[in-house]
Every structure is written in C-alpha cells, then in structure tokens.
Write a protein that holds these residues in place. Structure first.
Motif, PDB file in Angstrom:
ATOM      1  N   ASP A 191       0.859  -1.185   0.000  1.00 46.43           N
ATOM      2  CA  ASP A 191       0.000   0.000   0.000  1.00 46.43           C
ATOM      3  C   ASP A 191       0.899   1.240   0.000  1.00 46.43           C
ATOM      4  OD1 ASP A 191      -1.716   2.127   0.590  1.00 46.43           O
ATOM      5  OD2 ASP A 191      -2.977   0.911   1.915  1.00 46.43           O
ATOM      6  N   PRO A 192       0.817   2.095  -1.054  1.00 47.04           N
ATOM      7  CA  PRO A 192       1.688   3.267  -1.116  1.00 47.04           C
ATOM      8  C   PRO A 192       1.177   4.457  -0.312  1.00 47.04           C
ATOM      9  CG  PRO A 192       0.340   3.180  -3.087  1.00 47.04           C
ATOM     10  CD  PRO A 192      -0.004   1.953  -2.271  1.00 47.04           C
ATOM     11  N   GLY A 193       0.023   4.336   0.302  1.00 49.73           N
ATOM     12  CA  GLY A 193      -0.569   5.462   1.017  1.00 49.73           C
ATOM     13  C   GLY A 193       0.243   5.861   2.240  1.00 49.73           C
ATOM     14  N   HIS A 194       0.389   7.168   2.455  1.00 47.90           N
ATOM     15  CA  HIS A 194       1.154   7.648   3.607  1.00 47.90           C
ATOM     16  C   HIS A 194       0.464   7.268   4.911  1.00 47.90           C
ATOM     17  CE1 HIS A 194       3.923   9.794   1.071  1.00 47.90           C
ATOM     18  NE2 HIS A 194       2.931  10.461   0.496  1.00 47.90           N
ATOM     19  N   ALA A 195      -0.858   7.347   4.927  1.00 49.33           N
ATOM     20  CA  ALA A 195      -1.596   7.042   6.152  1.00 49.33           C
ATOM     21  C   ALA A 195      -1.927   5.561   6.256  1.00 49.33           C
ATOM     22  CB  ALA A 195      -2.881   7.867   6.205  1.00 49.33           C
ATOM     23  N   SER A 196      -2.286   4.943   5.139  1.00 52.05           N
ATOM     24  CA  SER A 196      -2.788   3.568   5.170  1.00 52.05           C
ATOM     25  C   SER A 196      -1.697   2.518   5.108  1.00 52.05           C
ATOM     26  CB  SER A 196      -3.770   3.347   4.017  1.00 52.05           C
ATOM     27  OG  SER A 196      -3.157   3.675   2.778  1.00 52.05           O
ATOM     28  N   GLY A 197      -0.492   2.864   4.606  1.00 44.46           N
ATOM     29  CA  GLY A 197       0.585   1.902   4.487  1.00 44.46           C
ATOM     30  C   GLY A 197       1.174   1.527   5.843  1.00 44.46           C
ATOM     31  N   GLY A 198       2.028   0.508   5.827  1.00 39.71           N
ATOM     32  CA  GLY A 198       2.700   0.097   7.058  1.00 39.71           C
ATOM     33  C   GLY A 198       2.063  -1.074   7.758  1.00 39.71           C
ATOM     34  N   GLY A 199       1.037  -1.649   7.167  1.00 45.02           N
ATOM     35  CA  GLY A 199       0.366  -2.779   7.800  1.00 45.02           C
ATOM     36  C   GLY A 199       1.265  -3.989   7.956  1.00 45.02           C
ATOM     37  N   ALA A 200       2.128  -4.222   6.962  1.00 46.66           N
ATOM     38  CA  ALA A 200       3.017  -5.388   7.029  1.00 46.66           C
ATOM     39  C   ALA A 200       3.956  -5.278   8.224  1.00 46.66           C
ATOM     40  CB  ALA A 200       3.802  -5.517   5.726  1.00 46.66           C
ATOM     41  N   ALA A 201       4.506  -4.086   8.439  1.00 53.87           N
ATOM     42  CA  ALA A 201       5.415  -3.899   9.575  1.00 53.87           C
ATOM     43  C   ALA A 201       4.688  -4.115  10.900  1.00 53.87           C
ATOM     44  CB  ALA A 201       6.027  -2.501   9.517  1.00 53.87           C
ATOM     45  N   ARG A 202       3.457  -3.650  10.971  1.00 54.87           N
ATOM     46  CA  ARG A 202       2.694  -3.813  12.220  1.00 54.87           C
ATOM     47  C   ARG A 202       2.409  -5.291  12.485  1.00 54.87           C
ATOM     48  NH1 ARG A 202      -2.294   0.153  13.835  1.00 54.87           N
ATOM     49  NH2 ARG A 202      -2.508  -0.488  16.013  1.00 54.87           N
ATOM     50  N   LEU A 203       2.107  -6.023  11.426  1.00 52.57           N
ATOM     51  CA  LEU A 203       1.846  -7.450  11.573  1.00 52.57           C
ATOM     52  C   LEU A 203       3.098  -8.184  12.030  1.00 52.57           C
ATOM     53  CD1 LEU A 203      -0.295  -7.812   8.342  1.00 52.57           C
ATOM     54  CD2 LEU A 203      -1.103  -8.436  10.640  1.00 52.57           C
TER      55      LEU A 203
ATOM     56  N   ALA B  27       5.599  -6.979  13.660  1.00 55.67           N
ATOM     57  CA  ALA B  27       5.898  -6.606  15.046  1.00 55.67           C
ATOM     58  C   ALA B  27       5.054  -7.394  16.037  1.00 55.67           C
ATOM     59  CB  ALA B  27       5.672  -5.104  15.240  1.00 55.67           C
ATOM     60  N   ALA B  28       3.884  -7.855  15.579  1.00 56.97           N
ATOM     61  CA  ALA B  28       3.002  -8.642  16.448  1.00 56.97           C
ATOM     62  C   ALA B  28       3.289 -10.137  16.351  1.00 56.97           C
ATOM     63  CB  ALA B  28       1.548  -8.363  16.089  1.00 56.97           C
ATOM     64  N   GLY B  29       4.326 -10.511  15.590  1.00 56.70           N
ATOM     65  CA  GLY B  29       4.699 -11.913  15.481  1.00 56.70           C
ATOM     66  C   GLY B  29       4.033 -12.673  14.361  1.00 56.70           C
ATOM     67  N   VAL B  30       3.344 -11.971  13.457  1.00 56.29           N
ATOM     68  CA  VAL B  30       2.695 -12.624  12.319  1.00 56.29           C
ATOM     69  C   VAL B  30       3.713 -12.774  11.183  1.00 56.29           C
ATOM     70  CG1 VAL B  30       0.828 -12.453  10.611  1.00 56.29           C
ATOM     71  CG2 VAL B  30       0.477 -11.632  12.962  1.00 56.29           C
ATOM     72  N   ASP B  31       3.752 -13.965  10.583  1.00 52.88           N
ATOM     73  CA  ASP B  31       4.613 -14.198   9.420  1.00 52.88           C
ATOM     74  C   ASP B  31       4.003 -13.464   8.231  1.00 52.88           C
ATOM     75  OD1 ASP B  31       6.551 -15.242   7.743  1.00 52.88           O
ATOM     76  OD2 ASP B  31       5.433 -17.108   7.387  1.00 52.88           O
ATOM     77  N   VAL B  32       4.789 -12.657   7.526  1.00 51.39           N
ATOM     78  CA  VAL B  32       4.282 -11.833   6.430  1.00 51.39           C
ATOM     79  C   VAL B  32       5.078 -12.112   5.160  1.00 51.39           C
ATOM     80  CG1 VAL B  32       3.820  -9.504   5.598  1.00 51.39           C
ATOM     81  CG2 VAL B  32       3.548 -10.038   8.026  1.00 51.39           C
TER      82      VAL B  32
END
Length: 349
Positions: free
Chosen positions: A107-119, A121-126
C-alpha cells in the motif's frame, strides 16, 4: 498449511473476488481469502466501497469465533494500518489470531501503508509480492492515485492520421466510426469524472454521459467537470446529466485535480478540447493517452494538441505504446509517458 511459495492459487482467487468491488471511487478493489491450517479456503471477502468492511474484515466475518486462529490471510493489497471509515485491517488480523499474511502489492498510502510492519511486530509471518504483477495491473489507476495524491488522468482524443480533430469550418462529427465511439462511452463509464473545457461546452453542447449502442444511459455515469472561466448557458445539455456538473472556474489543472481528489475521485477522463488537453500534457499530469486514429486526412490547423512547452526536439514528450487495437476501420493507440511506463513495469519486481 502451504509453503510460502504455494499461495498463487489462493491469490488468484482473491484477485477474482476483488473484481466484485466498485471500479471507481477513492478506495481500492481488494479481495481476501482465509486459508485454514489444512490448506483449504475457509473464508472469502472483498471490499464493497467507502464505509463498508474491508476485504480482510469481510472474510473474517464469515468465520466463527476463533476459526481464523493459526490460519493464513491471502489478500491482494497490503492490509491497511490506519483508522478511516473503518478500523485498521492489520489489527483485525492480529486480533483474529492469524499466523501468516500473504499479500501481492504494498500500500503506497502515507496514512494507510505500514500494515506489514505492524503485523510482523506482532509476530505474524508476512509474505509480500505473490502475483504482484497481476495485481499491480489490476490496481494500476488506484495505485497511481494513491502514490501521487491525485486522480489517475487519462486523456482522449480522436483525430485523422495527420492529427486533425476537425475540418477548417470546425465540423468534427464524425471522424471515427461507431465501434470507436462506443469504446469511448465504455471508458467514460469506467471513470469517476469526465473533464472538458468551457470552450467544448460552448462549441459542441455535449451531454457528457456514458451511453450504450442504442443511446441508452449506461449503469454508471461519470460526473461532468467543466473547467474554465467562461459562462455556460443555463440550458446547456450538461445540466441534464444524471450527476450535477462540477464547475471549476480556473485554468490551473493541478488545482482541478486537487479538487477532484478531495471529492474522492480515483480516475479522471479528459476529453477536451485541445487547449485543456494541452494544459494537462504541458503540466506533466497525464498518466495514460487514449488516441483514436481514423484512416483519413483533413489538413489545416485544427490540431489535437497545441503548445505543450516543447521548443526543441530534445524536449519532445516520449511515450511508450502499451497497446494498439483495431475498432472497425479505426485504431485505438494506448500509450503512457515513458518514465511512468517504466515505473509501472518495475512495480513488484
């Protein structure tokens, strides 16, 4: 559970689901499938438009409590990481207990991007990049709009082989045949907005609707946008359009796009006239060219483009032709600015 490289089929299914979403508007078309620990699909979903559940949440909603724990979410776009009309999908997936998230395109959005990093950080394999090229092509206009912060801009003109859009007396109907003209109506239907200048409204009194072979209105209609400072008669055909026209008394095309983005428009279809189209080209604000060529010669000075800021041959605007299609006796040439085309081709590689 499949190995990381074994999610192409599930991603292909997610992409098929994404096609159910609306092709216009500010939100992307996204599909998601939930793959259980045994490798079977246990949930499916897609995004239906602004204010509705995102694809991941839609898919999770089909499952019973705890059913997603240890499962894999396969989604066409990186899960969002912000709160808008709905909450962040990254959090919903974490709370559902999924063990892995597989996505195609970031997701290239400045506000909406970053979901992968958050996942992560929570221990989810991405895992990212599965079927990236296919999804990139599908989401191309939305990705461009999200990256640039403005609607994707397609400009269209129909001309003779020598680049004329009208005869010396101003007549222009019809340069191209019925098949080409119907394709234009289909392209209008796929757009949020159709943009013309006041000169075109005054000269041609267009309805700016999307119509079928029999003249009937198609299901989706672009919002007409009139750009310029000249007054428009109150009985102009555009005022009978199903959507109230947006009147923008300016010659600043960047300002026009900012306004349309604020209205939630994803795709703008610029039809003319040549002064307006030339302004978009000169400003470097065209993402796609849709050029209809008729097998005829007209001559004269009624050119498709005016001054676009090219004073010497080294300044010419280089394009990359992405497709050539024959429509009856006419050709539709689709092209993109060379730099943008190269960027598109490198996405996901």
């Amino acid at each position: 559970m499949p190995e990381p490289g074994g999610y192409a089929a599930a991603m292909s299914r997610a992409l098929a689901l994404a096609h159910n979403g609306p092709a216009t508007g500010i939100n992307p078309r996204v599909g998601c499938v939930i793959v259980g620990v045994d490798g079977s699909i246990i949930g499916e979903g897609w995004h239906r438009g602004v204010g509705t559940a995102h694809a991941e949440v839609d898919a999770l909603s089909k499952l019973g409590h705890g059913a997603a724990r240890g499962a894999t979410a396969v989604v066409t776009l990186e899960p969002c990481n912000h709160t808008g009309h709905t909450g962040p999908c990254s959090v919903a997936l974490i709370e559902a207990g999924v063990a892995r998230v597989v996505y195609a395109v970031s997701d290239p959005g400045h506000a909406s991007g970053g979901g992968a990093a958050r996942l992560r950080a929570a221990g989810v394999d991405v895992i990212g990049g599965v079927l990236a090229r296919d999804v990139q092509d599908f989401l191309d206009d939305w990705l461009t709009a999200a990256r640039l912060g403005r609607p994707f801009v397609a400009v269209k003109w129909a001309s003779s082989l020598d680049g004329r859009i009208a005869a010396s007396d101003g007549t222009s109907q019809w340069i191209t045949g019925t098949a080409a003209r119907q394709r234009v109506h289909e392209q209008r239907e796929a757009s949020d907005a159709i943009i013309v200048g006041t000169g075109t409204v005054l000269a041609d009194d267009p309805s700016l609707t999307a119509r079928g072979d029999g003249g009937e209105l198609l299901a989706a209609q672009p919002t007409p946008v009139i750009v310029g400072t000249r007054s428009i008669p109150s009985d102009a055909a555009v005022f009978r359009h199903p959507h109230s026209p947006v009147i923008l008394p300016t010659h600043d095309v960047a300002e026009v796009l900012r306004d349309l983005r604020a209205r939630g428009f994803r795709r703008a279809y610029v039809e003319g006239g040549p002064t307006l189209i030339s302004a978009f080209v000169a400003a470097g604000l065209v993402d796609e060219y849709l050029i209809y060529l008729a097998p005829s010669l007209i001559g004269g000075d009624r050119l498709a483009l005016g001054d676009i800021g090219v004073t010497t041959i080294n300044e010419q605007r280089r394009l990359e032709i992405t497709s050539v299609e024959q429509l009856g006796s006419d050709l539709l040439i689709t092209a993109r600015p060379r730099q943008a085309a190269a960027s598109t081709h490198s996405e996901g590689t």
